[in-house]
Design an enzyme around this catalytic site. Structure first.
Site, short mmCIF file in Angstrom:
data_model
loop_
_atom_site.label_atom_id
_atom_site.label_comp_id
_atom_site.label_asym_id
_atom_site.label_seq_id
_atom_site.Cartn_x
_atom_site.Cartn_y
_atom_site.Cartn_z
N GLY A 1 6.69 -2.99 6.77
CA GLY A 1 7.14 -2.20 5.63
C GLY A 1 6.05 -1.30 5.06
NE ARG B 1 12.43 -15.78 4.19
CZ ARG B 1 11.92 -14.55 4.17
NH1 ARG B 1 10.96 -14.22 5.02
NH2 ARG B 1 12.37 -13.67 3.31
CG HIS C 1 -20.89 13.10 -4.42
ND1 HIS C 1 -20.33 12.73 -3.21
CD2 HIS C 1 -22.23 13.17 -4.22
CE1 HIS C 1 -21.29 12.59 -2.31
NE2 HIS C 1 -22.46 12.85 -2.91
N GLY D 1 0.65 -16.13 -8.64
CA GLY D 1 0.75 -14.85 -7.97
C GLY D 1 -0.39 -13.93 -8.32
#
Length: 501
Positions: A231, A171, A476, A70
């Site tokens: 989402g 899934r 900046h 992951g």
């Protein structure tokens, strides 16, 4: 959900009547954090961890999804892709570089690092007196867990309390030939280059994998059924897709779903033919193409079936996620943390935080619960997307359009001006007008968006307002300064213009 029930007749509250004070089922980030924290209170803690191999035989060591398949390998492969892009950009800065990429070398370097993490976890468990059991755990009742190791040997242990920290797994759509496809569980362990790749899905996993594979030089197509990043803020999601398609050579096949996967030989090379049909406005259309690799990333399911939750009556939602209140289930001795919980962010840091705080409430004097609101996160697409709080859609749905003010602006990363002057980012700050324009949503598409978003997420935890943003002086030239200089609202209808200092 129902309140966590009190002990019933026959339940002993004396931990001496059990083998352990706490049994943690699941050895991912959340389970490890809970076990280690509980052990600090001199509690007897056991932690079970067992990885069921994928259909392709992929398996891994202690540490869960994040460490093994992951967040960690994903971020490292994202970095590999950024390095490749930087080498291409370097020519405009005066360098002469002839880049080539070796998948095998990249994967080996990443696996070596992850192996060191696996070893470190095992060592830490031993040093901190956490009993690590490499076995599959399932509940026999409110206090007993059956442990089955990889040799099929069974053992039963008991604990006063048990916490489910089993996470989730990818899934896979139930389509003929689905076993020809791989998931992210396989990709991060793959020893051979993926070649021409089809990524099926529109999740953050799908887009992240498509992004780094394209950055490494592979031909990548993404098959999307409907919208990207369901989402998440949909304006940002649309811009991410446009950026990937326009500037990073990623093809999108929109409005299609797979119907069949079959093997097809081209000479001595075995490839995968994908037959798809149209959905939505593409209904009735057909598409077919051949790929070296098909990666399915259509979401994740919780690992809550087959572990005895039904036996003890733990309540689940309609998708199989555990219903909980402050990590307590409806069964007094059973708790849950991490990705297996219903309605909680499926993120490693939330699981770690929830685990530590749960241990402190159970065994210390703390009453502090995990705050799941305003959790900052990042999608590691080629141009990163960082966000915290509500999407524009959710903000309007929750508070009403008249109460929401949305500030937006282009972001022009200076590092891209010379090699890729047309590639812009974007930033959006969503405020709640009745509360002194408190910032309730932050979204930015820019290089290093994760590093930028973390600071703004902390500020939002402290009640950041638009006035405070305006009062801050930005650094900046950075992309992080843009939110401090935003003046254009969506409501105004004014055209956004990008300029220099």
């Amino acid at each position: 959900m129902a309140t966590n029930t009190e002990p019933t007749t026959g339940d002993s509250m004396d931990s001496k009547d059990y083998d352990y004070d706490l049994i943690v089922i699941g050895g991912g980030s959340g389970g490890i954090a809970l076990a280690r924290e509980a052990a600090k209170f001199e509690k007897r803690v056991a932690m079970l961890d067992f990885v069921k191999p994928t259909v392709h035989g992929s398996t891994w060591g202690l540490g869960g999804t994040c460490v093994n398949v992951g967040c960690i390998p994903k971020k490292l492969m994202h970095q590999a892709a950024l390095i490749g892009q930087a080498m291409k950009d370097s020519e405009k800065f005066g360098y002469t570089v002839e880049p080539s990429f070796a998948w095998e070398t990249c994967i080996q370097s990443i696996r070596d690092y992850i192996g060191s993490l696996n070893f470190g976890y095992r060592t830490t468990m031993r040093e901190e007196n956490v009993k690590y059991i490499n076995a599959y755990g399932s509940l026999l009742d409110r206090h007993r867990v059956k442990c089955v190791n990889k040799r099929g040997e069974e053992n039963i242990i008991s604990g006063l309390r048990i916490c489910i920290a089993t996470g989730g797994r990818p899934r896979v759509p139930d389509v003929p030939g689905k076993d020809l496809c791989i998931t992210s569980d396989d990709l991060f362990l793959r020893r051979t280059a993926p070649g021409k790749t089809l990524v099926i899905g529109a999740s953050y996993v799908a887009l992240e994998c498509a992004g780094f594979l394209a950055g490494m030089g592979y031909d990548v197509t993404v098959m999307v059924r409907s919208i990207l990043l369901r989402g998440f803020d949909q304006e940002m999601a649309t811009k991410i897709g446009e950026n990937m398609e326009t500037y990073h050579n990623i093809k999108f096949l929109r409005g299609f779903v797979p119907q069949e996967f079959t093997n097809e030989l081209e000479g001595d090379t075995k490839r995968i033919r994908v037959n798809a049909t149209g959905s939505g406005s593409n209904a009735g259309q057909a598409h077919s193409d051949v790929f070296d690799t098909v990666l399915v990333a259509t979401g994740r399911d919780p690992c809550t079936s087959g572990i005895g939750l039904d036996t003890v009556g733990v309540k689940l939602d309609d998708k199989g996620f555990i219903l909980s209140d402050n990590e307590k289930t409806n069964v007094w001795s059973i708790y849950g943390i991490g990705d297996a919980l219903s309605g909680k962010p499926e993120l490693t840091p939330t699981a770690i935080q929830a685990g530590r705080l749960l241990a402190r409430r159970l065994y210390g004097e703390s009453t502090l619960a995990c705050d799941y609101e305003n959790v900052a996160t990042t999608v590691f697409t080629p141009l990163e997307y960082g966000c915290c709080g509500l999407s524009e859609e959710d903000a309007i749905a929750r508070h009403g359009e008249d109460n929401v003010e949305v500030y937006h602006d282009h972001v022009l990363p200076l590092e891209l001006v010379i090699p890729r002057s047309e590639e812009f980012g974007f930033v959006k700050v969503i405020t709640l007008k009745p509360e002194q324009e408190r910032v309730i949503g932050f979204h930015i598409l820019a290089p290093n968006a994760g590093e930028i978003t973390q600071g703004y997420g902390v500020a939002m935890k402290c009640g950041l307002t638009k006035e405070q943003l305006d009062a801050a002086i930005g650094i900046h030239p950075t992309c992080a300064e843009n939110p401090t200089t935003m003046a254009t609202t969506k409501r105004s209808g004014k055209e956004l213009k990008s300029g220099g200092c």
